[in-house]
Scaffold this motif. Sequence first.
Motif, PDB file in Angstrom:
ATOM      1  N   PRO A  49       0.803  -1.241   0.000  1.00 36.53           N
ATOM      2  CA  PRO A  49       0.000   0.000   0.000  1.00 36.53           C
ATOM      3  C   PRO A  49       0.833   1.286   0.000  1.00 36.53           C
ATOM      4  O   PRO A  49       0.572   2.166  -0.832  1.00 36.53           O
ATOM      5  CB  PRO A  49      -0.878  -0.141   1.245  1.00 36.53           C
ATOM      6  CG  PRO A  49      -1.047  -1.631   1.390  1.00 36.53           C
ATOM      7  CD  PRO A  49       0.293  -2.199   0.998  1.00 36.53           C
ATOM      8  N   PRO A  50       1.857   1.422   0.845  1.00 39.43           N
ATOM      9  CA  PRO A  50       2.639   2.660   0.741  1.00 39.43           C
ATOM     10  C   PRO A  50       3.443   2.753  -0.558  1.00 39.43           C
ATOM     11  O   PRO A  50       3.638   3.844  -1.098  1.00 39.43           O
ATOM     12  CB  PRO A  50       3.564   2.636   1.959  1.00 39.43           C
ATOM     13  CG  PRO A  50       3.508   1.270   2.511  1.00 39.43           C
ATOM     14  CD  PRO A  50       2.263   0.626   2.007  1.00 39.43           C
ATOM     15  N   THR A  53       0.977   3.958  -3.176  1.00 42.40           N
ATOM     16  CA  THR A  53       0.729   5.392  -2.986  1.00 42.40           C
ATOM     17  C   THR A  53       1.911   6.209  -3.499  1.00 42.40           C
ATOM     18  O   THR A  53       1.727   7.237  -4.154  1.00 42.40           O
ATOM     19  CB  THR A  53       0.451   5.708  -1.504  1.00 42.40           C
ATOM     20  OG1 THR A  53      -0.676   4.929  -1.087  1.00 42.40           O
ATOM     21  CG2 THR A  53       0.167   7.173  -1.291  1.00 42.40           C
ATOM     22  N   TYR A  56       1.624   6.431  -7.228  1.00 46.20           N
ATOM     23  CA  TYR A  56       0.637   7.415  -7.682  1.00 46.20           C
ATOM     24  C   TYR A  56       1.222   8.825  -7.634  1.00 46.20           C
ATOM     25  O   TYR A  56       1.138   9.579  -8.599  1.00 46.20           O
ATOM     26  CB  TYR A  56      -0.606   7.423  -6.795  1.00 46.20           C
ATOM     27  CG  TYR A  56      -1.431   6.169  -6.768  1.00 46.20           C
ATOM     28  CD1 TYR A  56      -1.386   5.218  -7.786  1.00 46.20           C
ATOM     29  CD2 TYR A  56      -2.292   5.933  -5.706  1.00 46.20           C
ATOM     30  CE1 TYR A  56      -2.170   4.081  -7.742  1.00 46.20           C
ATOM     31  CE2 TYR A  56      -3.083   4.800  -5.656  1.00 46.20           C
ATOM     32  CZ  TYR A  56      -3.016   3.881  -6.673  1.00 46.20           C
ATOM     33  OH  TYR A  56      -3.795   2.766  -6.619  1.00 46.20           O
ATOM     34  N   ALA A  57       1.781   9.186  -6.484  1.00 46.71           N
ATOM     35  CA  ALA A  57       2.327  10.538  -6.312  1.00 46.71           C
ATOM     36  C   ALA A  57       3.460  10.785  -7.297  1.00 46.71           C
ATOM     37  O   ALA A  57       3.514  11.832  -7.966  1.00 46.71           O
ATOM     38  CB  ALA A  57       2.805  10.737  -4.877  1.00 46.71           C
ATOM     39  N   GLY A 110      -2.642  -0.514  -9.028  1.00 49.95           N
ATOM     40  CA  GLY A 110      -3.008  -0.195  -7.653  1.00 49.95           C
ATOM     41  C   GLY A 110      -4.499  -0.181  -7.396  1.00 49.95           C
ATOM     42  O   GLY A 110      -4.953  -0.573  -6.320  1.00 49.95           O
TER      43      GLY A 110
END
Length: 172
Positions: A49-50, A53, A56-57, A110
């Motif tokens: 999950p991190p 993320t 995505y960023a 994701g």
Amino acid sequence: MLKVVEIVYRVVLSLWTGAMIYMTFVATPAIFAHLPRDQAAAAVAVLFPPTITLGYAAGVLLFLSAFVLYRAESPRAWTGGLLAPGASGGFGRLPVLLTGLMLALSLYGGLLIFPKAESLRRHIPSFDTESPQRAEFRRLHGVSSGMNLVVLSCGALLLVLQAARDAARRQG
């Protein structure tokens, strides 16, 4: 302002590609080499999950910065070849296309692949036995791994292109 955008592009590209290399070729294999398979799968699942993320960023920042740099150097947008440099000699549309692909694959993986795979993983009694859930998990893992390698390859190619642009600027 363009200098700041170029710095963002370089830093994000380097960090994202480096993080992917580390997760793919160092952390995940080390975890599976030192833990029983079921514990390793659970440990890696905590890291995703991190990592997703971060993707995505990084993808959004990388795509936006590549687009801004391309538009600044090639105001007539999308004319010329993929690597055709802008007026100042350096940012074709290929980086924009590659960063867009990286972002799209990261979002797909994701938002669609990972939730399905994670749901299946939670219902697999053991990764050491075969089951219909295990077979479907293996298939989704293969798709995800393939997409990860494409994103990683795009990042590596963009790093090479950046180095080539830098060398051309120093010579010209």
